[in-house]
Design an enzyme around this catalytic site. Structure first.
Site, PDB file in Angstrom:
ATOM      1  N   SER A   1       0.847  -1.184   0.000  1.00 40.95           N
ATOM      2  CA  SER A   1       0.000   0.000   0.000  1.00 40.95           C
ATOM      3  C   SER A   1       0.887   1.239   0.000  1.00 40.95           C
ATOM      4  CB  SER A   1      -0.893   0.010   1.245  1.00 40.95           C
ATOM      5  OG  SER A   1      -1.531   1.261   1.429  1.00 40.95           O
TER       6      SER A   1
ATOM      7  N   TYR B   1      -0.713  -0.829  10.537  1.00 41.37           N
ATOM      8  CA  TYR B   1      -1.041  -1.106   9.134  1.00 41.37           C
ATOM      9  C   TYR B   1       0.083  -0.638   8.220  1.00 41.37           C
ATOM     10  CZ  TYR B   1      -3.482  -1.343   4.701  1.00 41.37           C
ATOM     11  OH  TYR B   1      -3.823  -1.641   3.398  1.00 41.37           O
TER      12      TYR B   1
END
Length: 264
Positions: free
Chosen positions: A138, A148
């Site tokens: 990401s 994350y």
């Protein structure tokens, strides 16, 4: 015939990868937790494109689920030529507010699963002198975004290191780093995305098309879309504190209200 294994195959980028690879004529092994939905997707792709599509239900948050996929990847009688490590999920709030068990589950799905499945697949690819691994990361890997972002940063660095080790082997490694993609992810995580500017949205099929093109070009890190390339270029010259403030604000505006399903 070439075979691809895709994790998180029933939704989002995983489903987009499955559609694209089936259209390209690859046989598929599709991995997700929802066996019924997985079987329906496999039947649809097989009928539409005339390829073999085998559902492999597995919960990648468990040793049993990871082990089942490792076993399939390591089977010398049924080599896998392309592995797409796509399964993943998000958590609401910062790491001090999220349950520790959920943080650890995220690290398992985003990091341990990528490590173990790549380790299971690559030896067979090296023996054949061909193959590829796409690890879905990401743009959050490049900004301060808690566990994350940290887990996705690990995916990028692991992929870069593995790519160096595999130089000359015929095996390609690539980390795919998309921004906001219009998929089921946000709805399933109960995220309110209404204030996100329209220009920041990416189309899943276009992201996958870019990923396949960059993999063919042997790029190790793929950032789909010029808009996000420009944003990351700007991020490299901003102080970490400023990036942290922007990231925290984005987390409040767009962060998931609850944990998404890591085993889709």
């Amino acid at each position: 015939m070439t075979t691809a294994l895709v994790t998180g195959a029933t939704a989002g980028l995983g489903a987009a990868f499955a559609r694209r690879l089936a259209r390209d004529g690859l046989d598929l092994v599709l991995v997700a937790r929802n066996g019924e939905r997985l079987a329906a997707l496999a039947a649809e792709l097989s009928e539409r494109h005339g390829v073999g599509a085998v559902p492999l239900p597995a919960d990648l948050a468990t040793d049993e689920g990871i082990g089942a996929v490792e076993e399939r990847l390591a089977d010398p009688a049924r080599p896998v030529d392309l592995l797409v490590n796509n399964a993943g999920f998000g958590l609401g709030g910062g790491f001090l507010r999220a349950p520790l068990a959920d943080e650890l589950r995220m690290l398992r799905v985003h990091c341990e699963v990528v490590l173990r499945l790549t380790s299971a697949a690559v030896p067979g690819m090296r023996r054949l002198g061909r193959g590829g691994v796409v690890n879905v990361a990401s743009v959050a890997a490049f900004v301060p975004r808690g566990t994350y972002g940290a887990s996705k940063a690990w995916v990028v660095r692991f992929t870069e290191g593995a790519a160096l080790e595999l130089t000359g082997s015929g095996v390609r490694m690539m980390a795919l780093c998309p921004g906001f993609v219009r998929t089921e992810f946000h709805q399933r995580a109960e995220m309110d995305m209404s204030s996100l500017p329209r220009w920041m949205w990416l189309d899943a099929d276009r992201v996958v098309a870019t990923a396949m093109r960059d993999l063919a070009r042997r790029r190790v890190v793929s950032v789909p879309d010029l808009r996000y390339k420009a944003l990351l270029g700007a991020a490299r010259v901003l102080p970490v504190a400023a990036l942290g403030r922007v990231s925290a604000r984005a987390g409040r505006d767009f962060g998931p209200r609850r944990r998404d399903d890591p085993r889709r």
